[in-house]
Motif scaffolding. Structure first.
Motif, PDB file in Angstrom:
ATOM      1  N   ALA A  66     -11.613  -0.863   3.788  1.00  0.00           N
ATOM      2  CA  ALA A  66     -11.851   0.094   2.568  1.00  0.00           C
ATOM      3  C   ALA A  66     -10.547   0.594   1.987  1.00  0.00           C
ATOM      4  CB  ALA A  66     -12.446   1.417   3.027  1.00  0.00           C
ATOM      5  N   VAL A  67      -9.349   0.755   2.585  1.00  0.00           N
ATOM      6  CA  VAL A  67      -8.175   1.146   2.007  1.00  0.00           C
ATOM      7  C   VAL A  67      -7.681  -0.063   1.164  1.00  0.00           C
ATOM      8  CG1 VAL A  67      -5.718   1.630   2.643  1.00  0.00           C
ATOM      9  CG2 VAL A  67      -7.498   2.735   3.821  1.00  0.00           C
ATOM     10  N   HIS A  68      -7.672  -1.176   1.408  1.00  0.00           N
ATOM     11  CA  HIS A  68      -7.460  -2.370   0.770  1.00  0.00           C
ATOM     12  C   HIS A  68      -8.092  -2.461  -0.598  1.00  0.00           C
ATOM     13  CE1 HIS A  68      -5.975  -6.419   0.093  1.00  0.00           C
ATOM     14  NE2 HIS A  68      -7.064  -6.733  -0.459  1.00  0.00           N
ATOM     15  N   HIS A  69      -9.556  -2.403  -0.324  1.00  0.00           N
ATOM     16  CA  HIS A  69     -10.147  -2.590  -1.607  1.00  0.00           C
ATOM     17  C   HIS A  69     -10.217  -1.324  -2.668  1.00  0.00           C
ATOM     18  CE1 HIS A  69     -11.782  -5.784   0.871  1.00  0.00           C
ATOM     19  NE2 HIS A  69     -12.116  -6.331  -0.342  1.00  0.00           N
ATOM     20  N   ALA A  70      -9.773   0.009  -2.002  1.00  0.00           N
ATOM     21  CA  ALA A  70      -9.766   0.922  -2.871  1.00  0.00           C
ATOM     22  C   ALA A  70      -8.836   1.331  -3.925  1.00  0.00           C
ATOM     23  CB  ALA A  70      -9.953   2.260  -2.006  1.00  0.00           C
ATOM     24  N   GLY A  71      -7.864   0.405  -3.810  1.00  0.00           N
ATOM     25  CA  GLY A  71      -6.679   0.473  -4.886  1.00  0.00           C
ATOM     26  C   GLY A  71      -5.777   1.816  -4.594  1.00  0.00           C
ATOM     27  N   ASP A  72      -5.826   2.313  -5.815  1.00  0.00           N
ATOM     28  CA  ASP A  72      -4.897   3.578  -5.816  1.00  0.00           C
ATOM     29  C   ASP A  72      -5.782   4.917  -5.700  1.00  0.00           C
ATOM     30  OD1 ASP A  72      -6.407   3.499  -8.155  1.00  0.00           O
ATOM     31  OD2 ASP A  72      -4.732   3.870  -9.334  1.00  0.00           O
ATOM     32  N   ARG A  73      -6.973   4.611  -5.233  1.00  0.00           N
ATOM     33  CA  ARG A  73      -7.893   5.570  -4.868  1.00  0.00           C
ATOM     34  C   ARG A  73      -8.102   5.876  -3.360  1.00  0.00           C
ATOM     35  NH1 ARG A  73     -13.766   4.770  -7.746  1.00  0.00           N
ATOM     36  NH2 ARG A  73     -13.895   7.071  -7.025  1.00  0.00           N
ATOM     37  N   PRO A  74      -8.267   7.111  -3.289  1.00  0.00           N
ATOM     38  CA  PRO A  74      -8.459   7.378  -1.691  1.00  0.00           C
ATOM     39  C   PRO A  74      -9.639   6.971  -1.074  1.00  0.00           C
ATOM     40  CG  PRO A  74      -8.989   9.389  -2.757  1.00  0.00           C
ATOM     41  CD  PRO A  74      -8.725   8.481  -3.984  1.00  0.00           C
ATOM     42  N   ALA A  75      -9.840   6.932   0.407  1.00  0.00           N
ATOM     43  CA  ALA A  75     -10.908   6.637   1.228  1.00  0.00           C
ATOM     44  C   ALA A  75     -11.080   7.871   2.192  1.00  0.00           C
ATOM     45  CB  ALA A  75     -10.952   5.360   1.954  1.00  0.00           C
ATOM     46  N   VAL A  76     -12.040   8.302   2.269  1.00  0.00           N
ATOM     47  CA  VAL A  76     -12.241   9.422   3.297  1.00  0.00           C
ATOM     48  C   VAL A  76     -12.923   8.888   4.485  1.00  0.00           C
ATOM     49  CG1 VAL A  76     -13.644  11.804   3.625  1.00  0.00           C
ATOM     50  CG2 VAL A  76     -12.155  11.069   1.571  1.00  0.00           C
ATOM     51  N   VAL A  77     -12.410   9.137   5.706  1.00  0.00           N
ATOM     52  CA  VAL A  77     -13.178   8.714   7.038  1.00  0.00           C
ATOM     53  C   VAL A  77     -13.752   9.968   7.750  1.00  0.00           C
ATOM     54  CG1 VAL A  77     -12.801   7.299   9.007  1.00  0.00           C
ATOM     55  CG2 VAL A  77     -11.338   6.846   6.767  1.00  0.00           C
TER      56      VAL A  77
ATOM     57  N   THR B  80      -3.882   5.372   1.840  1.00  0.00           N
ATOM     58  CA  THR B  80      -4.658   6.257   1.028  1.00  0.00           C
ATOM     59  C   THR B  80      -5.886   6.481   1.748  1.00  0.00           C
ATOM     60  OG1 THR B  80      -5.545   4.016   0.176  1.00  0.00           O
ATOM     61  CG2 THR B  80      -3.607   5.296  -1.027  1.00  0.00           C
ATOM     62  N   ALA B  81      -5.945   6.756   3.196  1.00  0.00           N
ATOM     63  CA  ALA B  81      -7.057   7.326   3.840  1.00  0.00           C
ATOM     64  C   ALA B  81      -6.977   8.738   4.270  1.00  0.00           C
ATOM     65  CB  ALA B  81      -7.296   6.307   4.886  1.00  0.00           C
ATOM     66  N   THR B  82      -7.732   9.351   4.203  1.00  0.00           N
ATOM     67  CA  THR B  82      -7.923  10.798   4.577  1.00  0.00           C
ATOM     68  C   THR B  82      -8.928  10.746   5.553  1.00  0.00           C
ATOM     69  OG1 THR B  82      -7.337  11.558   2.455  1.00  0.00           O
ATOM     70  CG2 THR B  82      -8.347  13.330   3.971  1.00  0.00           C
TER      71      THR B  82
ATOM     72  N   MET C 219       0.904  -1.446  -0.154  1.00  0.00           N
ATOM     73  CA  MET C 219       0.095  -0.141   0.018  1.00  0.00           C
ATOM     74  C   MET C 219       0.966   1.479  -0.043  1.00  0.00           C
ATOM     75  SD  MET C 219      -3.163  -0.828   2.687  1.00  0.00           S
ATOM     76  CE  MET C 219      -4.071  -2.284   2.316  1.00  0.00           C
ATOM     77  N   ALA C 220       0.368   2.174  -0.506  1.00  0.00           N
ATOM     78  CA  ALA C 220       1.059   3.277  -0.649  1.00  0.00           C
ATOM     79  C   ALA C 220       1.222   4.132   0.733  1.00  0.00           C
ATOM     80  CB  ALA C 220       0.382   4.622  -1.500  1.00  0.00           C
ATOM     81  N   GLY C 221       2.266   4.956   0.918  1.00  0.00           N
ATOM     82  CA  GLY C 221       2.601   5.548   2.309  1.00  0.00           C
ATOM     83  C   GLY C 221       1.739   6.678   2.490  1.00  0.00           C
ATOM     84  N   ALA C 222       1.965   7.523   3.495  1.00  0.00           N
ATOM     85  CA  ALA C 222       1.299   8.741   3.575  1.00  0.00           C
ATOM     86  C   ALA C 222       1.349   9.930   2.645  1.00  0.00           C
ATOM     87  CB  ALA C 222       1.641   9.202   5.021  1.00  0.00           C
ATOM     88  N   ALA C 223       0.419  10.345   2.358  1.00  0.00           N
ATOM     89  CA  ALA C 223       0.314  11.490   1.283  1.00  0.00           C
ATOM     90  C   ALA C 223      -0.223  12.822   1.724  1.00  0.00           C
ATOM     91  CB  ALA C 223      -0.382  11.128   0.010  1.00  0.00           C
TER      92      ALA C 223
END
Length: 758
Positions: free
Chosen positions: A200-211, A16-18, A1-5
């Motif tokens: 959600a992060v796992h299934h979102a792929g390269d798209r973000p998830a907002v919490v 990829t969670a905001t 998974m991608a690191g923090a952005a």
């Protein structure tokens, strides 16, 4: 998974969670949520809310008029009566996340535990502020910023300056949480929400998830989503249900007791729709209009002064536009000239206290508003709603007007039971104006005022938590009152059950009542219970409780307990205790009319009465009542001797109160009691009579007017004096005034004699 952005949310994006930590019902947070979701176009929007309604999110978006709430309850045996509300208004960040997420094509899901879960034990509101439970940091911040409370602090930090608040929010919530350990309930909720985030992060792929969650939970959720399983969590299920219900701004307001998020919902609704400046002007105009409608003088100069003061306070406090407390403080300064009896309610949390200044009352009303939600016609409702509405139509109870019911008519009794079931469920629009108040009340008709109203359907939806039918729901509501009810309240529940025609819960009430009675020590409360239950047992053929064996058990244990308690009461002279004497009257009636259910023999009751009547340490009223009890049960006491033994001015009236309360009929049929009393009173000095008079008046108040006339006739006959007994009772001056005037005359005469002026 991608690191923090990097990102503009209150916390840096993790993987990829905001995370957007919010304060519930905050317009500033709602704007941040909308802006973030619209810019990021996330794959998932995860919201703090009940996960068990995820399959019904379309129902939430039917097109309701907000505010509304998700009402959840569990009807299982282990969770009876558990209920919780998840409210939304137009500016709730959770609602904005739901609607904006759907509009941008995100997969929107609630991620919190269901309302009936043990994590919510003791909470009726999902969005109760965590910062109020962990108050140390907020108290320190309030001191640092010279803010009265957390609401004023929040306004100053965020609502008064809503631009670019992401970093400030992150710092605020990190500081708020700090090293504070959450309680078990919050920990369970955070662990569950973290599982949703990881999935959600796992299934979102390269798209973000907002919490989007309450800011208190955000720091913990960020830490919990670094590692762990990535499977979607299971949604717990129960035997209960969730339905949408209309809500109102008044129910959302801290000034009416609501404990979540922003107070003053109508004001913040205007902030959301029109901005701070227009909301401030609207608040001033609303308060002035309300005051003028109440005929309170408010001049144009007052209005100008209020706006000028509000603007000045805003500049002094560093606000671009007047915030809520700037406007309110300006209004108080301009409109209130006298000292306030209590601090303004916005300086604390909680309802407005009684006796508040009219200006404060109207300010709070303007802040709350009267906005009421309305559900879309296609919104599902529990079966109870349609069943009750149909029953009301069939029984002609769905209209407006006054309804008179004859309780001896079976058809009218059916209508009465339906109305009483609605009453105990607090369904609005059904008010009983008259009717029997106890089982011993001989009233056999009722009058009800019916008023159709929009709030009825919402109240019926909430009442479905108690049962699927009207009878079950009313029984469930009464049963819920049992654990915390006092003994008189339990007797009232029993009578309510009789009025409702509910017998399924009566055994539980009476069993609980009998258990409480055995350990009770309040004679007055026990007497109230005995009188109520005895009335149901003796007379209630109309309601079907006459000669009920379970009620008989309660009568038996209550009589035994009262007799045991009164025999142990000892004290010196004291004013007669009316409630204690009513308990003796109830014992008398039970022995006379319900001896078949009593384990104590009549002779034993007379023995107790005899011992109390002769106990010099017992209170005078109790001694008189005990003598009257024995007399009413067939004992032939030496009343003349007893009266003369209690002839002291400071005890005679109290002793007579007890005697008259319990044995009034016996006194009237006795040929010599009145004569003995006349002799004793006539022999008193004027000072002694003044001492005895108040208690004597109270004692003779037990006799109705016709019986007082009979006593007056006997006094005249005893003295051999002619005249009308009725005329003696028609004095136009208070007897106390007459006695005091006589005493004054005597003192004047004594003074004249002493000074040689007689």
């Amino acid at each position: 998974m991608a690191g923090a952005a990097p990102g503009p949310a209150p916390a840096a994006r993790l993987m990829t969670a905001t995370f957007i930590g919010v304060r519930h019902h905050s317009p500033a947070c709602a704007r941040l949520v909308a802006e973030t979701i619209e810019r990021l176009k996330p794959a998932y929007v995860l919201i703090e809310g009940p996960a068990d309604v995820n399959d019904r999110l379309d129902e939430l978006l039917l097109g309701h008029e907000l505010p509304i709430a998700i009402f959840s309850y569990d009807g299982g045996a282990d969770h009876f009566g558990t209920a919780s509300w998840t409210p939304f208004c137009d500016y709730s960040p959770e609602w904005v996340a739901l609607t904006t997420g759907r509009a941008t094509g995100a997969d929107v899901r609630f991620i919190d535990l269901p309302a009936w879960h043990p994590a919510f034990a003791g909470r009726s509101n999902r969005y109760a502020d965590a910062e109020l439970r962990y108050a140390e940091v907020t108290e320190r911040l309030c001191r640092e910023f010279a803010a009265d409370n957390v609401d004023t602090l929040w306004d100053h930090l965020f609502e008064a300056d809503p631009d670019d608040i992401a970093d400030r929010l992150a710092q605020y919530f990190d500081l708020l949480r700090g090293s504070e350990a959450a309680d078990e309930g919050d920990t369970a909720r955070e662990e569950y929400m973290a599982r949703w985030v990881r999935a959600a992060v796992h299934h979102a792929g390269d798209r973000p998830a907002v919490v989007v969650t309450g800011g208190f939970h955000m720091p913990a959720l960020k830490a919990m989503t670094v590692t762990g399983d990535t499977d979607w969590p299971e949604i717990p299920r129960s035997s209960g249900a969730s339905y949408l219900v209309p809500y109102s701004h008044q129910r959302l307001d801290a000034f009416t007791g609501y404990q979540s998020g922003m107070p003053s919902p109508e004001y913040y609704h205007q902030v959301w729709t029109d901005g701070l400046a227009k909301a401030a002007d609207g608040l001033v105009e609303s308060v002035v209009d309300r005051l003028r409608r109440r005929k309170q003088p408010v001049s144009t100069a007052d209005l100008i002064a209020a706006r000028t003061l509000s603007a000045g306070l805003a500049r002094l406090r560093g606000h671009v536009h007047p915030a809520r407390t700037d406007v309110l403080d300006g209004l108080v300064s301009a409109l209130v000239s006298e000292d306030l009896t209590q601090p303004p309610p916005w300086t604390r949390r909680g309802p407005l206290l009684p006796g508040a200044h009219p200006a404060l009352v109207e300010m709070v009303a303007a802040l709350s508003g009267d906005r009421v939600g309305r559900l879309h016609p296609a919104t599902p409702a529990p079966p109870l709603v349609s069943a009750v509405l149909q029953e009301l139509q069939e029984l002609r109870l769905d209209r407006e007007g006054l309804v008179h019911l004859d309780l001896t008519d079976p058809a009218e009794m059916t209508r009465s039971r339906v109305l009483h079931r609605l009453r105990v469920l607090h369904i609005p629009g059904f008010v009983r104006q008259s009717g029997p108040s106890s089982g011993a009340d001989p009233v056999l008709d009722e009058r009800w005022q019916l008023t159709p109203c929009d709030e009825r359907v919402g109240a019926l939806i909430e009442a479905a938590a108690f049962g699927a039918t009207l009878g079950e729901a009313a029984g469930g509501a009464l049963q819920r009152r049992i654990p915390d009810a006092s003994m008189p309240a339990l007797a009232a529940i029993l009578f309510d059950a009789a009025l409702c025609g509910i017998s399924t819960m009566s055994d539980e009430v009476t069993t609980t009542l009998a258990r409480r009675v055995r350990g009770g020590s309040d004679v007055a409360a026990l007497g109230a219970v005995l009188a109520g239950v005895l009335g149901l047992w003796r007379h209630d053929r109309v309601f079907g409780t006459a000669r009920d064996p379970v009620l008989g058990t309660v009568i038996d244990v209550t009589v035994t307990r009262i007799l045991w308690l009164v025999e142990g009461l000892h004290s010196g002279p004291a004013p007669a205790d009316t409630e204690r004497l009513r308990a003796l009257v109830a014992v008398r009636d039970a022995v006379l009319h319900a001896d078949s259910v009593l384990s104590v023999e009549r002779g034993d009751v007379r023995g107790v009465a005899r011992r109390i009547a002769g106990d010099p340490e017992a209170p005078p009223d109790l001694r008189g009542g005990a003598l009257g009890l024995g007399w009413a049960l067939g004992e032939l006491p030496d009343v003349e001797r007893a009266v003369r033994g209690m002839a002291a001015p400071d005890t005679l009236g109290d002793w007579l109160s007890g005697l008259f309360a319990v044995a009034r009929e016996e006194v009237l049929t006795s040929g010599h009691v009145v004569g003995v009393l006349d002799e004793l009173v006539h022999a008193m000095t004027e000072d002694e009579f003044l001492v005895a008079l108040p208690a004597l008046r109270l004692a003779f108040a037990y006799f109705p007017p016709l019986e007082r006339e009979t006593i007056a006739e006997r006094v005249l006959a005893h003295r051999g004096a002619p005249g009308s007994a009725r005329s003696l009772l028609r004095t136009t001056v208070d007897p106390l005034v007459v006695a005091e005037a006589m005493a004054l005359d005597r003192r004047v005469d004594e003074l004249l004699v002493r000074e040689g002026l007689a």
